[in-house]
Scaffold this motif. Structure first.
Motif, PDB file in Angstrom:
ATOM      1  N   UNK A 115      -8.237  -7.087  -1.420  1.00 15.84           N
ATOM      2  CA  UNK A 115      -6.787  -7.113  -1.566  1.00 15.84           C
ATOM      3  C   UNK A 115      -6.248  -5.682  -1.640  1.00 15.84           C
ATOM      4  N   UNK A 116      -4.962  -5.544  -1.350  1.00 14.72           N
ATOM      5  CA  UNK A 116      -4.348  -4.220  -1.207  1.00 14.72           C
ATOM      6  C   UNK A 116      -4.592  -3.314  -2.402  1.00 14.72           C
ATOM      7  N   UNK A 117      -4.227  -3.746  -3.601  1.00 19.02           N
ATOM      8  CA  UNK A 117      -4.324  -2.860  -4.755  1.00 19.02           C
ATOM      9  C   UNK A 117      -5.767  -2.686  -5.224  1.00 19.02           C
ATOM     10  N   UNK A 118      -6.608  -3.654  -4.924  1.00 19.94           N
ATOM     11  CA  UNK A 118      -8.033  -3.465  -5.186  1.00 19.94           C
ATOM     12  C   UNK A 118      -8.587  -2.371  -4.278  1.00 19.94           C
ATOM     13  N   UNK A 119      -8.154  -2.377  -3.027  1.00 25.20           N
ATOM     14  CA  UNK A 119      -8.580  -1.334  -2.093  1.00 25.20           C
ATOM     15  C   UNK A 119      -8.111   0.041  -2.550  1.00 25.20           C
ATOM     16  N   UNK A 120      -6.901   0.112  -3.100  1.00 22.89           N
ATOM     17  CA  UNK A 120      -6.361   1.402  -3.536  1.00 22.89           C
ATOM     18  C   UNK A 120      -7.167   1.994  -4.685  1.00 22.89           C
ATOM     19  N   UNK A 121      -7.737   1.146  -5.506  1.00 16.78           N
ATOM     20  CA  UNK A 121      -8.536   1.654  -6.628  1.00 16.78           C
ATOM     21  C   UNK A 121      -9.754   2.437  -6.147  1.00 16.78           C
ATOM     22  N   UNK A 122     -10.179   2.143  -4.939  1.00 18.91           N
ATOM     23  CA  UNK A 122     -11.338   2.847  -4.382  1.00 18.91           C
ATOM     24  C   UNK A 122     -10.967   4.224  -3.839  1.00 18.91           C
ATOM     25  N   UNK A 123      -9.665   4.545  -3.794  1.00 12.17           N
ATOM     26  CA  UNK A 123      -9.238   5.822  -3.229  1.00 12.17           C
ATOM     27  C   UNK A 123      -9.422   6.988  -4.197  1.00 12.17           C
ATOM     28  N   UNK A 124      -9.428   6.725  -5.503  1.00 13.57           N
ATOM     29  CA  UNK A 124      -9.482   7.810  -6.490  1.00 13.57           C
ATOM     30  C   UNK A 124     -10.677   8.743  -6.279  1.00 13.57           C
ATOM     31  N   UNK A 125     -11.895   8.219  -6.129  1.00 14.07           N
ATOM     32  CA  UNK A 125     -13.023   9.140  -5.886  1.00 14.07           C
ATOM     33  C   UNK A 125     -12.923   9.873  -4.554  1.00 14.07           C
ATOM     34  N   UNK A 126     -12.242   9.270  -3.572  1.00 13.88           N
ATOM     35  CA  UNK A 126     -12.057   9.951  -2.287  1.00 13.88           C
ATOM     36  C   UNK A 126     -11.154  11.164  -2.459  1.00 13.88           C
ATOM     37  N   UNK A 127     -10.060  10.977  -3.207  1.00 13.94           N
ATOM     38  CA  UNK A 127      -9.127  12.081  -3.445  1.00 13.94           C
ATOM     39  C   UNK A 127      -9.820  13.197  -4.218  1.00 13.94           C
ATOM     40  N   UNK A 128     -10.586  12.817  -5.228  1.00 14.70           N
ATOM     41  CA  UNK A 128     -11.314  13.807  -6.043  1.00 14.70           C
ATOM     42  C   UNK A 128     -12.282  14.606  -5.184  1.00 14.70           C
ATOM     43  N   UNK A 129     -13.035  13.922  -4.341  1.00 15.29           N
ATOM     44  CA  UNK A 129     -14.009  14.614  -3.486  1.00 15.29           C
ATOM     45  C   UNK A 129     -13.320  15.489  -2.455  1.00 15.29           C
ATOM     46  N   UNK A 130     -12.225  15.002  -1.878  1.00 11.65           N
ATOM     47  CA  UNK A 130     -11.499  15.794  -0.876  1.00 11.65           C
ATOM     48  C   UNK A 130     -10.968  17.078  -1.484  1.00 11.65           C
ATOM     49  N   UNK A 131     -10.463  17.004  -2.723  1.00  9.08           N
ATOM     50  CA  UNK A 131      -9.929  18.198  -3.387  1.00  9.08           C
ATOM     51  C   UNK A 131     -11.021  19.231  -3.632  1.00  9.08           C
ATOM     52  N   UNK A 132     -12.236  18.779  -3.841  1.00  3.83           N
ATOM     53  CA  UNK A 132     -13.350  19.707  -4.051  1.00  3.83           C
ATOM     54  C   UNK A 132     -13.626  20.551  -2.818  1.00  3.83           C
ATOM     55  N   UNK A 133     -13.226  20.064  -1.663  1.00  2.00           N
ATOM     56  CA  UNK A 133     -13.468  20.781  -0.411  1.00  2.00           C
ATOM     57  C   UNK A 133     -12.191  21.370   0.174  1.00  2.00           C
ATOM     58  N   UNK A 134     -11.060  21.202  -0.515  1.00  4.84           N
ATOM     59  CA  UNK A 134      -9.751  21.647  -0.017  1.00  4.84           C
ATOM     60  C   UNK A 134      -9.338  20.924   1.263  1.00  4.84           C
ATOM     61  N   UNK A 135      -9.919  19.745   1.500  1.00  6.04           N
ATOM     62  CA  UNK A 135      -9.525  18.960   2.666  1.00  6.04           C
ATOM     63  C   UNK A 135      -8.249  18.179   2.358  1.00  6.04           C
ATOM     64  N   UNK A 136      -7.305  18.215   3.271  1.00  6.40           N
ATOM     65  CA  UNK A 136      -6.057  17.465   3.070  1.00  6.40           C
ATOM     66  C   UNK A 136      -6.317  15.977   3.297  1.00  6.40           C
ATOM     67  N   UNK A 137      -5.757  15.161   2.417  1.00  6.98           N
ATOM     68  CA  UNK A 137      -5.929  13.714   2.552  1.00  6.98           C
ATOM     69  C   UNK A 137      -4.562  13.033   2.547  1.00  6.98           C
ATOM     70  N   UNK A 138      -4.323  12.212   3.545  1.00  2.00           N
ATOM     71  CA  UNK A 138      -3.075  11.466   3.656  1.00  2.00           C
ATOM     72  C   UNK A 138      -3.331   9.974   3.568  1.00  2.00           C
ATOM     73  N   UNK A 139      -2.266   9.210   3.510  1.00  3.02           N
ATOM     74  CA  UNK A 139      -2.385   7.765   3.394  1.00  3.02           C
ATOM     75  C   UNK A 139      -1.678   7.040   4.518  1.00  3.02           C
ATOM     76  N   UNK A 140      -1.887   5.737   4.564  1.00  6.59           N
ATOM     77  CA  UNK A 140      -1.232   4.911   5.575  1.00  6.59           C
ATOM     78  C   UNK A 140      -0.838   3.586   4.953  1.00  6.59           C
TER      79      UNK A 140
END
Length: 312
Positions: A115-140
């Protein structure tokens, strides 16, 4: 201050287009992508780091990124479904990644088995990891203007999704008309509401031409302040998890239409048409482009021979 008469177009055929076509050999993909890069795009969605079993057409994502030309002034973007996909993107040295999310639970279950909001909960570690590499992350937000299973998406739902994106630190959001259910009025309504609630966000439009309304919707988006658009050369593309979802608005149609309106795209329309014609020859049954059918407005023709003037 004069209104900004300029837009940015992100070419998505190498991802959205290729995933909807028969499997293309890696060398041919590289050849096509290099030709696309020569058209002047400043941002290109190259691929998606999904599991090869889910989308076998993009199973060579890593190799493609290794072999294509990589101009310094071009941002290379990729979709990522999970942390594994992000790690692959980091290794492939893409400049930007985008997470995938559906506006409705029905589409999300088909697209992400969640489900939508369940899927969003999985984004937090992605954002954290992306910030560690200075990679820009966007959403859709897929099916933002209408879901084939649930119909019109309530505005409150879109606002809540944007709030949760904001909490994650994601403020660049693509609004996708995944099955071409939008019209200019609904586009204006959605964009005016989300831009009013989230003035610091950068919203873009990802339009499909399922019912022939994509360019009208693009103009409506421009009128509401959108300056970033996705499109696909030749009109290739389509969501594999949405019924009857035909391709994206073709890049040549979008560029031609806006340029005729005096809105600068900074792209070479003639080179784009050359690439579109090449793709049409390779995959004629998948092409969907008005410019390939009718040509540019500036393409004048000789008058038919033997005409007799009226009154003579």
């Amino acid at each position: 201050m004069a209104e900004q008469k300029e837009i940015v177009i992100t070419e998505v055929c190498p991802r959205d287009g290729f995933q909807s076509l028969p499997i293309i050999p890696t060398g041919v993909k590289v050849e096509i992508i290099n030709a696309i890069l020569a058209c002047g795009f400043k941002q290109l969605e190259v691929t998606s780091f999904v599991h090869p079993k889910a989308v076998p057409q993009l199973s060579d994502a890593d190799e493609v990124l290794m072999k294509i030309n990589r101009p310094e002034n071009v941002i290379l973007r990729a979709l990522i479904p999970n942390l594994r996909g992000l790690e692959r993107a980091i290794y492939a040295q893409v400049d930007k990644v985008k997470v995938m999310l559906s506006a409705t639970d029905s589409h999300s279950i088909n697209n992400a088995n969640s489900k939508t909001f369940d899927a969003m909960r999985e984004f937090a570690p992605l954002v954290k990891r992306a910030k560690e590499t200075n990679m820009h992350i966007g959403g859709s937000i897929s099916v933002a203007f209408g879901c084939p299973y649930e119909g019109i998406v309530p505005m409150e739902r879109l606002i809540e999704i944007c709030k949760r994106y904001e909490q994650l630190g994601i403020t660049e959001i693509s609004l996708a008309d995944t099955t071409g259910m939008a019209n200019p009025v609904s586009v204006k309504r959605v964009i005016s509401n989300v831009r009013d609630k989230f003035p610091d966000f950068r919203f873009s439009l990802h339009l499909h031409n399922t019912r022939g309304m994509a360019f009208a919707n693009a103009v409506a988006g421009f009128d509401e302040g959108i300056r970033d658009f996705d499109s696909s050369i030749g009109g290739f593309g389509g969501c594999p998890y949405a019924p009857n979802a035909s391709g994206n608005i073709s890049t040549e149609d979008l560029v031609h239409g806006f340029e005729e309106m005096g809105i600068n795209t900074n792209l070479n329309i003639d080179k784009i048409i050359e690439v579109a014609k090449d793709l049409q020859k390779r995959f004629p049954e998948y092409s969907d482009s008005f410019i390939l059918k009718a040509g540019k407005i500036s393409d004048l023709h000789l008058a038919p021979p033997g005409q007799v003037k009226l009154g003579e």
